[in-house]
Design an enzyme around this catalytic site. Structure first.
Site, PDB file in Angstrom:
ATOM      1  N   LYS A 120      44.473  -4.495 -32.018  1.00 45.71           N
ATOM      2  CA  LYS A 120      45.059  -3.969 -33.098  1.00 45.71           C
ATOM      3  C   LYS A 120      44.752  -4.923 -34.512  1.00 45.71           C
ATOM      4  O   LYS A 120      45.066  -4.494 -35.346  1.00 45.71           O
ATOM      5  CB  LYS A 120      46.509  -5.383 -33.033  1.00 45.71           C
ATOM      6  CG  LYS A 120      47.683  -4.090 -31.522  1.00 45.71           C
ATOM      7  CD  LYS A 120      48.695  -4.635 -31.580  1.00 45.71           C
ATOM      8  CE  LYS A 120      49.810  -3.896 -30.956  1.00 45.71           C
ATOM      9  NZ  LYS A 120      51.164  -4.042 -30.680  1.00 45.71           N
ATOM     10  N   LYS A 202      43.098   6.598 -23.773  1.00 46.69           N
ATOM     11  CA  LYS A 202      44.581   6.482 -23.624  1.00 46.69           C
ATOM     12  C   LYS A 202      45.465   7.435 -24.156  1.00 46.69           C
ATOM     13  O   LYS A 202      46.164   6.741 -25.428  1.00 46.69           O
ATOM     14  CB  LYS A 202      45.678   5.318 -23.078  1.00 46.69           C
ATOM     15  CG  LYS A 202      46.631   4.750 -22.576  1.00 46.69           C
ATOM     16  CD  LYS A 202      47.153   3.358 -22.966  1.00 46.69           C
ATOM     17  CE  LYS A 202      48.517   3.699 -23.772  1.00 46.69           C
ATOM     18  NZ  LYS A 202      49.007   2.191 -23.730  1.00 46.69           N
ATOM     19  N   LYS A 205      50.743   6.391 -29.288  1.00 46.72           N
ATOM     20  CA  LYS A 205      51.845   7.500 -30.100  1.00 46.72           C
ATOM     21  C   LYS A 205      50.947   7.012 -31.293  1.00 46.72           C
ATOM     22  O   LYS A 205      51.701   7.228 -33.269  1.00 46.72           O
ATOM     23  CB  LYS A 205      52.725   6.706 -30.383  1.00 46.72           C
ATOM     24  CG  LYS A 205      52.912   5.355 -30.649  1.00 46.72           C
ATOM     25  CD  LYS A 205      54.624   4.318 -29.982  1.00 46.72           C
ATOM     26  CE  LYS A 205      54.407   2.894 -29.993  1.00 46.72           C
ATOM     27  NZ  LYS A 205      55.024   2.812 -29.113  1.00 46.72           N
TER      28      LYS A 205
END
Ligand code: TRP
Length: 340
Positions: A120, A202, A205
């Site tokens: 992140k 993976k 979104k």
């Protein structure tokens, strides 16, 4: 509402961020497993973790709206809000209070090793805030606040759960048995649904639209996305994630939604073309998501009802949380409270 807090039951706890579109991956990896705990044995709590969501910048109005929508998704996916405690994290101040205490029992080195933090901070290089760094401690607080035994989560949260266990054990080592040390429960088949375009990653979104199926995608969009999903050129339907990641991902999706193994799903489609494979995936996905979507639509037309559920359940969660919080505060030596 008088819902008794029945303590002998084991506590199940999980949370989902209201930070964007939920995907089929969230459904298979987490949501659909939330229904699998018999109510005579387990008390389940499911949280809308809005406090976690602001570790990346959010539009306030959109975030508020998504909190209610996510509560609707929990209910639409089959969780009875009278039997499960569905609530918003920010409505229970104990999360933040316990987090502070747990911060003081967590090492920088541990947080530095968290792969989600590394990912992140690479993705949000302009906003590497302290909340992003201490995110796993808030998650540990969520879990430990309720004496949780079982945490159903996606495989990507394993490292965070390990940290929660380490913090609990460390704290217990100093102060005696305060926290229950939680166990993770990871869905077996299809615990990791992969991207439709890059099946070695993976399903997420935060990737481009055509790589994931959103829980609220209408049937024609689902059909189109699966039609365009990456496969390979050897035209054999076989479960082999290493050499055939695209085909194997599609088989895993069928398997997860029909409660079979991917090998069984492959056997059923033996000798057929990829077109048929994709048709089968599409049918399974639509059959699963359509009822969820119509229930969600119904709930969103009655926001007052959903809001009422969240209010009632926050009260229950608050009572449970306060009990644990007071115990922890006493253990670490915070000032005595007079009885008021
Ligand atoms: N970090 C989790 C995720 O992104 C969400 C979460 C927050 C959570 N608190 C939790 C999951 C407590 C389980 C238990 O998926």
């Amino acid at each position: 509402m008088e819902t008794p807090i029945i303590q002998p039951k084991k506590i199940v706890y999980s949370g989902i961020q209201p930070s964007g579109t939920l995907t089929l991956g969230n459904y298979i990896g987490a949501l659909r497993n939330f229904n699998r705990f018999p109510e005579d044995e387990y008390q389940c709590l499911y949280c809308v973790v809005d406090m976690h969501a602001i570790t990346v910048r959010q539009d306030p109005a959109a975030l508020r709206k998504r909190c209610l929508e996510l509560a609707g998704i929990y209910i639409a996916s089959g969780l009875d809000p009278k039997k499960n405690v569905l609530y918003c994290q920010s409505h229970v101040s104990g999360h933040a209070e316990l987090m502070w205490i747990l911060n003081c029992f967590t090492y920088m080195g541990e947080l530095n090793r968290m792969t989600q933090f590394k990912d992140k901070s690479a993705k949000h290089a302009d906003n590497i805030n302290a909340g992003l760094f201490t995110y796993p401690v808030l998650m540990a607080a969520d879990i430990l606040l309720f004496n949780t035994s079982v945490v159903p989560i996606g495989a990507d949260q394993k490292q965070h759960l390990e940290l929660a266990r380490d913090i609990a054990q460390r704290f217990n080592g100093i102060y005696g048995d305060v926290f229950t040390v939680p166990e993770g429960r990871f869905g077996k088949v299809g615990a990791r649904v992969m991207s439709l375009q890059e099946p070695t990653r993976k399903m997420s979104k935060s990737d481009p639209e055509d790589t994931y199926i959103a829980l609220l995608d209408p049937p024609d969009v689902i059909r189109r996305k699966i039609k365009r999903a990456v496969t390979d050129s050897d035209a054999e339907i076989r479960f082999d994630p290493e050499n055939k990641p695209g085909v194997s991902n599609l088989l895993s999706i069928i398997a997860a939604l029909t409660d079979q193994t991917p090998e069984q799903a492959a056997a059923e489609l033996q000798g057929q073309g990829y077109g048929k494979l994709k048709e089968r995936v599409t049918d399974c996905v639509i059959a699963t998501l359509e009822p969820l979507q119509s229930e969600h639509k119904r709930l969103m037309a009655d926001k007052g009802y959903v809001q009422g559920i969240l209010d009632e359940n926050a009260e229950i969660a608050n009572r449970m949380a306060t009990k644990m919080l007071r115990k922890v505060q006493r253990k670490v030596g915070f000032a005595e409270r007079g009885r008021r």
